[in-house]
Design a protein around this motif. Sequence first.
Motif, PDB file in Angstrom:
ATOM      1  N   TYR A 214     -52.295  38.567  82.525  1.00 44.67           N
ATOM      2  CA  TYR A 214     -51.365  37.766  81.898  1.00 44.67           C
ATOM      3  C   TYR A 214     -52.040  36.526  81.438  1.00 44.67           C
ATOM      4  CZ  TYR A 214     -51.033  35.685  86.559  1.00 44.67           C
ATOM      5  OH  TYR A 214     -51.071  35.190  87.834  1.00 44.67           O
ATOM      6  N   GLY A 215     -51.251  36.096  80.343  1.00 42.32           N
ATOM      7  CA  GLY A 215     -51.761  34.566  79.830  1.00 42.32           C
ATOM      8  C   GLY A 215     -52.908  34.693  79.156  1.00 42.32           C
ATOM      9  N   HIS A 216     -53.497  35.767  78.365  1.00 37.87           N
ATOM     10  CA  HIS A 216     -54.375  35.799  77.770  1.00 37.87           C
ATOM     11  C   HIS A 216     -54.528  36.060  76.427  1.00 37.87           C
ATOM     12  CE1 HIS A 216     -53.042  39.684  77.718  1.00 37.87           C
ATOM     13  NE2 HIS A 216     -53.830  40.455  77.149  1.00 37.87           N
ATOM     14  N   ARG A 217     -53.522  35.562  75.931  1.00 37.69           N
ATOM     15  CA  ARG A 217     -53.384  35.989  74.353  1.00 37.69           C
ATOM     16  C   ARG A 217     -52.825  34.407  73.467  1.00 37.69           C
ATOM     17  NH1 ARG A 217     -50.855  41.980  74.076  1.00 37.69           N
ATOM     18  NH2 ARG A 217     -49.592  40.658  75.443  1.00 37.69           N
ATOM     19  N   THR A 218     -51.525  34.142  74.177  1.00 36.45           N
ATOM     20  CA  THR A 218     -50.892  32.963  73.562  1.00 36.45           C
ATOM     21  C   THR A 218     -50.718  31.866  74.468  1.00 36.45           C
ATOM     22  OG1 THR A 218     -48.951  34.137  73.643  1.00 36.45           O
ATOM     23  CG2 THR A 218     -49.966  34.336  71.654  1.00 36.45           C
ATOM     24  N   ALA A 219     -50.530  30.623  73.989  1.00 38.83           N
ATOM     25  CA  ALA A 219     -50.154  29.674  75.049  1.00 38.83           C
ATOM     26  C   ALA A 219     -48.506  29.354  74.961  1.00 38.83           C
ATOM     27  CB  ALA A 219     -50.792  28.129  74.406  1.00 38.83           C
ATOM     28  N   LYS A 220     -48.095  29.125  76.045  1.00 42.00           N
ATOM     29  CA  LYS A 220     -46.820  28.746  76.623  1.00 42.00           C
ATOM     30  C   LYS A 220     -45.749  30.123  76.132  1.00 42.00           C
ATOM     31  CE  LYS A 220     -47.136  23.744  75.645  1.00 42.00           C
ATOM     32  NZ  LYS A 220     -46.682  22.631  74.883  1.00 42.00           N
ATOM     33  N   ASP A 221     -46.061  31.166  76.411  1.00 46.58           N
ATOM     34  CA  ASP A 221     -45.591  32.452  76.143  1.00 46.58           C
ATOM     35  C   ASP A 221     -45.395  33.271  77.346  1.00 46.58           C
ATOM     36  OD1 ASP A 221     -44.541  34.857  75.260  1.00 46.58           O
ATOM     37  OD2 ASP A 221     -46.167  35.255  73.990  1.00 46.58           O
ATOM     38  N   CYS A 222     -43.989  33.116  77.972  1.00 50.65           N
ATOM     39  CA  CYS A 222     -44.106  33.876  79.258  1.00 50.65           C
ATOM     40  C   CYS A 222     -43.885  35.506  79.211  1.00 50.65           C
ATOM     41  CB  CYS A 222     -42.693  33.472  79.983  1.00 50.65           C
ATOM     42  SG  CYS A 222     -42.996  31.486  80.786  1.00 50.65           S
ATOM     43  N   SER A 223     -43.831  36.038  77.713  1.00 51.66           N
ATOM     44  CA  SER A 223     -44.028  37.111  77.660  1.00 51.66           C
ATOM     45  C   SER A 223     -45.270  37.613  77.489  1.00 51.66           C
ATOM     46  CB  SER A 223     -42.935  37.669  76.432  1.00 51.66           C
ATOM     47  OG  SER A 223     -43.645  36.984  75.361  1.00 51.66           O
ATOM     48  N   ASP A 224     -46.484  36.995  77.910  1.00 45.55           N
ATOM     49  CA  ASP A 224     -47.671  37.183  77.359  1.00 45.55           C
ATOM     50  C   ASP A 224     -48.343  38.150  78.215  1.00 45.55           C
ATOM     51  OD1 ASP A 224     -50.363  37.653  76.270  1.00 45.55           O
ATOM     52  OD2 ASP A 224     -50.940  35.731  76.704  1.00 45.55           O
ATOM     53  N   MET A 225     -48.185  39.441  78.602  1.00 43.73           N
ATOM     54  CA  MET A 225     -48.747  40.434  79.593  1.00 43.73           C
ATOM     55  C   MET A 225     -49.043  41.609  79.029  1.00 43.73           C
ATOM     56  SD  MET A 225     -45.449  39.983  82.283  1.00 43.73           S
ATOM     57  CE  MET A 225     -44.301  40.182  81.018  1.00 43.73           C
ATOM     58  N   GLU A 226     -49.806  42.237  79.339  1.00 40.94           N
ATOM     59  CA  GLU A 226     -50.350  43.511  78.693  1.00 40.94           C
ATOM     60  C   GLU A 226     -51.148  44.341  79.822  1.00 40.94           C
ATOM     61  OE1 GLU A 226     -53.593  45.027  75.158  1.00 40.94           O
ATOM     62  OE2 GLU A 226     -53.651  42.746  75.882  1.00 40.94           O
ATOM     63  N   LEU A 227     -50.651  45.526  79.753  1.00 39.94           N
ATOM     64  CA  LEU A 227     -51.210  46.589  80.493  1.00 39.94           C
ATOM     65  C   LEU A 227     -52.441  47.077  79.842  1.00 39.94           C
ATOM     66  CD1 LEU A 227     -51.272  48.501  82.930  1.00 39.94           C
ATOM     67  CD2 LEU A 227     -49.688  50.321  81.613  1.00 39.94           C
ATOM     68  N   VAL A 228     -53.336  46.430  80.048  1.00 40.24           N
ATOM     69  CA  VAL A 228     -54.987  46.612  79.193  1.00 40.24           C
ATOM     70  C   VAL A 228     -55.351  47.902  79.311  1.00 40.24           C
ATOM     71  CG1 VAL A 228     -57.254  45.655  78.937  1.00 40.24           C
ATOM     72  CG2 VAL A 228     -55.443  44.225  79.257  1.00 40.24           C
TER      73      VAL A 228
END
Length: 664
Positions: free
Chosen positions: A75-89
Motif C-alpha cells: 500500500y501507498g506505492h503509487r499515488t499520494a493522498k489516496d487511501c485506495s492505493d492498495m495492490e495485491l502485487v
Amino acid sequence: MIGRHLVILIGLMIAVAGGWDRSARAETNIMLIVDASGSMKKKVDGEQRMTAAKRVLAETLATLPAAARLGLLVYGHRTAKDCSDMELVSPIGAEDAGALAGRIKALKPIGETPIAASLELAAKSFTAFAGQNNSIVLVTDGIEECAGDPCAAARAIGAAGLDLKVNVVGFTLKEEQKKLIQCVADETGGTYYDASNSAALSAALASVAQVVQVAEATPPDDNILAAQNGGTLLAAPSDEWLKLNDGAEERATTYTGAAVWAFKEGKPATFDNVEVLIPATDQYNLKDFEVLVGDEGPLGAFRPVGQFTTQNIKMMPAPYQRFTFPAVTARYLKVVFNTDHGGGYVAAHELRVHGTVDEAAEGAAAAAAPAGIDLLSTANGGALLAAPSDEWAKLNDGAPDRAVTYSGSAVWGFKDQQPASFNRFEMLIPATDQYNAKEFELFVGDEGPTGAFRSIGPFTTVNVKLMQSPYQAFTFPPVTGRYLKVELKTDCGGGYVAAYDFRLIGQFAEANATATQPATPAAAASGNLLDPAMGGALIAAPNDEWLKLNDGKEDRAVTYAGEGIWAFKDQKPATIDGFDVLIPATDQYNLKEFELLVGDDGVTGAFRSIGTFSTQNIKMMQSPYQHFSFPPVTARYLKVVLKSDWGGGYIATHEFRATGALTP
C-alpha cells in the motif's frame, strides 16, 4: 534501525514457515504486507527506510523454505493522498521468493497508510486455504490514516474461520500508537513485535536458526485416492475421469458432473482433505465443487462434507490446492464438479486425498455374479417381435451401439417362444448423456406381442457410467413368461431416448417347452387378392394416393380418412378370410380404426359389413403386416373405410393385402 525491524519481520515469516515438517509446509501460506507510504522516505541510522527494506528483504527472502507459499500486498506505492492505493502485487503461491524480491525492489514510498482496508483485502486471499497454516505479516511505521478500524478488521478475520493469524511488527511507534495497532495481533491470535524490544529481535533470530534445521525428507505417499495405492474409480460420467487419480497429471475434459471412488479393496479410510491440481491459470479449470462420503456403494446414500472453491492460479512451488474439513471415515468418496472459471466446461487435472486406509477392516463385498443366461441375446434365441422401429433391434444384438428409440415400448420373445424364468434386467449406460433412458417399466406376458401383459414394475436408471461394468442391473422377484415388454418412458432431459444394449438374466422354464406359433390363414396360400398381378384393382377412391395401397411398393400414401373400393380379378367373386395392414413403424399418422365391407352390385351398390378393426401402433418385427381374420365371405368387391389415425391429425397409411382365393 530499519534493518533490525526487517530482521524481525523476516524472522517472523521464517518461524511461521519453519515450524512444520515437509509434508505440512506445502500448506503454509504467508501474505507479506509491505508499507510503502510516504513515511518510508524517512531515514533511520542514516539510511532511507525503503532502501534498507529492499536490501534486507532480498537477502532474507532467499533463505526462506522453498515449500512456503508467499504472497505480497503493498500500500501507498503509487499515488499520494489516496487511501485506495492498495495492490495485491503477487497472489499467494503465484511466484517464488526471488520474484517477490524483484517486485519489492521496484517500490517507491509515496502515499497513505490504509491498514484496515489492507487487512480486509489480504484476508480474501485465504478463503481457499481454510484449515492450513495461514499468516499475515504486517509491518508498519505508523497507524491507520484512512478512517478505517484495524481492530474491527482483525475481529472480522478471526470470525471468518480461515485459521488466519496476523502478526504485526511496529516500527518506532510511540506507546499510544502501539496500543492502537497491537489489537490486530491480539484479535487473531497472532503476535505483536515492538521494534525497540531486543527480546523480540532475539526471538526472530532464533527462528532463523530453526528453519535451517527443517528436515528435507520426502514424506510417505499417503494419497489414498491414487490408483497405485488402490484408489478405484467406480462411477463417473465418462472415462475421462479415470485420468484424475492415475498419477499422470494430464488434462481430463470432465465437464460438470459427479464421480465416486473407492479406496484400497473397498476398505474404509479416514481423511480430512481433498487436493486439486491447478497447473496454470485457465478458464476451464475447476472452480466450485462439493465433496461427499458414503458407505453403501457408488449408487448408495452419501453425506456432504463441504463445498469448496479453487483459486484460478498456479500455487508456487506446490501446484496442488488443498481443501480441509473435519476428519471423516468412509468407504467411498464422491466429488461433484459444479462450475469452471468461465470457459464453459470443466477440464480438470489430478485429485489427491491424503489419509489412512483401515487395513484391518473387511473390504467391500464383491457383487454376486448373475445366475442364468441372457435370454434376450440373439445368440441365445432372443428375438424382437414388436417395436416402434427397427432401431429397437439394436437393443439385443450384443453390440453396444446407440439406438435412437424415442419413448415407446417393444416386445421380445425367448428362444422358440418358450417360457423362461428371470429376475434381473440390465441396461447399458456407457456414459452420462442427456438422452439416456431414465424411467422405464417392464412387463411379462404369455399371449403374444399384442396380447395381455402384467407389470413387473417401474424402474429408474442413474445417469452415470459404472466403471467396473457399465450395465446397470435391476432385480425383482422371479417371474415366468414367454414374452418381455419394455416400455421406455423418459430420458434424462435431452428430449428423446437414445438407448443401448439390454440384457435379461434367467433360464428357460421348461427344457422341451414349445410355443404355439401363430396360425397362417388358410386362404393366405392362395395369395393377395388385391395384388394387381392377381387382378386386384382400385375402382373408386377419394384421390390417387389410394392407388399406392395395392401397388406392392409399400410406400407411404397420404389418404386421409375416407373409403376406397377394390374389385377382384375381372370383377369376379372371391372368397376372403383375412385382411393385412402394413405398419412399418410407430407413427402418429398410422391408420388406427377401419371397417371392411363386401358387395356384389358395383361401386354404388349395397355393401354389407364384415366388421370394424383396430391396428396396433407398432411394427411387428417378424412381419410388419398386421393380420385381421374373420369368417370367410364371398363377394365381388371389397370396400375399406379408413376412420381414424393415432393422433397426428390425418391418415397416412401403407400397403393393404386381402387374403383368400378366387372363386372357380
